[in-house]
Design an enzyme around this catalytic site. Sequence first.
Site, mmCIF file in Angstrom:
data_model
loop_
_atom_site.group_PDB
_atom_site.id
_atom_site.type_symbol
_atom_site.label_atom_id
_atom_site.label_comp_id
_atom_site.label_asym_id
_atom_site.label_seq_id
_atom_site.Cartn_x
_atom_site.Cartn_y
_atom_site.Cartn_z
ATOM 1 N N GLU A 1 0.901 -1.274 -0.111
ATOM 2 C CA GLU A 1 0.133 -0.135 -0.129
ATOM 3 C C GLU A 1 0.985 1.231 0.110
ATOM 4 O O GLU A 1 1.834 1.327 0.431
ATOM 5 C CB GLU A 1 -0.927 -0.095 1.185
ATOM 6 C CG GLU A 1 -2.049 -1.168 1.190
ATOM 7 C CD GLU A 1 -2.878 -1.211 0.431
ATOM 8 O OE1 GLU A 1 -3.222 0.045 -0.296
ATOM 9 O OE2 GLU A 1 -3.682 -2.065 0.064
ATOM 10 N N ASP B 1 -18.335 -10.521 -9.278
ATOM 11 C CA ASP B 1 -18.007 -9.892 -8.023
ATOM 12 C C ASP B 1 -17.476 -8.506 -8.271
ATOM 13 O O ASP B 1 -17.890 -7.466 -7.941
ATOM 14 C CB ASP B 1 -17.370 -10.589 -7.083
ATOM 15 C CG ASP B 1 -17.461 -9.711 -5.612
ATOM 16 O OD1 ASP B 1 -18.732 -9.575 -5.281
ATOM 17 O OD2 ASP B 1 -16.366 -9.619 -5.077
#
Length: 301
Positions: free
Chosen positions: A223, A248
Site C-alpha cells: 500500500e 463480483d
Amino acid sequence: MQVSRDASNQLAIDPNATERLSSLARSNPKEAIRQVASQFEAILLNQMMASMRSNGFDGEEDSSELGTYRGMLDQQMVNAMVQGGGTGLAEMLARQIEGVARIDKTATPAASSGMLPLPALPAATAKAIRQYTEAAGTATAAPAPVAIPSERQAFVSTLLPHAGQAAERLGVAPELLVGHAALESGWGNRSIRHPDGRESYNLFGIKAGGAWRGESVATLTTEYVDGKPRKQVESFRSYPSLQAAFDDYAKLLEGSSRYQRALNQGDNAQGFAVALQQGGYATDPAYARKLAGVAQSLLAR
C-alpha cells in the site's frame, strides 16, 4: 528585479490581452519579456494544480458543478500566487532572456520590425523546462502499447471468455478487465492463495471488508502511504471460480458511486483507468498510468 504582473495576469483569463502584449513588445520589449515570463510561470502553476486535482482521494466524489468550482478556485489561486511574486521562475527567465537577447542594445531594431530579438533559451534553462514538461506528461499519460509476450498470451486467452459478460455489464471492452486482472495479479504470477495452497481466484485485489460474507484469505500486499510503498497484511475476498471473481468485480463497480465514471468507457483504456484511480481503487500514485498501459497493449494485440 520586480516583474510586472499586469498583462500576465490578464492573459490567464483574457485571450485579447495578447494584442495588448504585442503592442507592448513594439514599444517596450524589455517589459514585454518580463510579462511573457510571468505568464509562462502561471501556465506551469496551472499545470501543477491540474495534476494534483487529477488524483482523487479515497471516497471523494466530484460532480460537474464541483469540478467547475474547483477550476475557478484554482485559477484564482494561481493568479494570486503570480501577483504575490510567484515562485521566482518568471524573474529567472526574464533575466536570462534579457541577457542572451541583449535587449537594451537591440530595442530600437526590434521596435521597428515588430519582432522581439529573442534567440533560443540558454541550454540549462531549456533543459529544465523540457524535464518539467516530460515529468508532467508522464505523471498521468499511459505508456505506449507494447507487444504481449507469448508466455502471457495464455493468461489472456484463459480470462477473456470470463471477462465478456462482466464487461458487457460495465459497458467496457473485455480487454480492459483482463488488463486490470493482469496488473493486479502480475499476469497470474502473484495469485492470492490460501495457506493450504488453494487458489482464491481474486484477480482484482478486492479486499474483504466488513460487509463481505464470503470466504477470505490474508496476505502481504503493498500500500502507498504519503506516496511511499509500505508492506502490510490485508484480508482479501476468495471466490470459488474465475467467473465468480469477474461477477463480483462487475457488481462492485456497478454498485459503488465511487466508480460510476469508469462505466461505459468502451475501449477508452485511459478514461477507465483514471476513473478507477480517482475513485480510490488503489493507493499507487501511478496506478492509472500502469493500468492504461497494460489495457492498451491488449487492445492493440
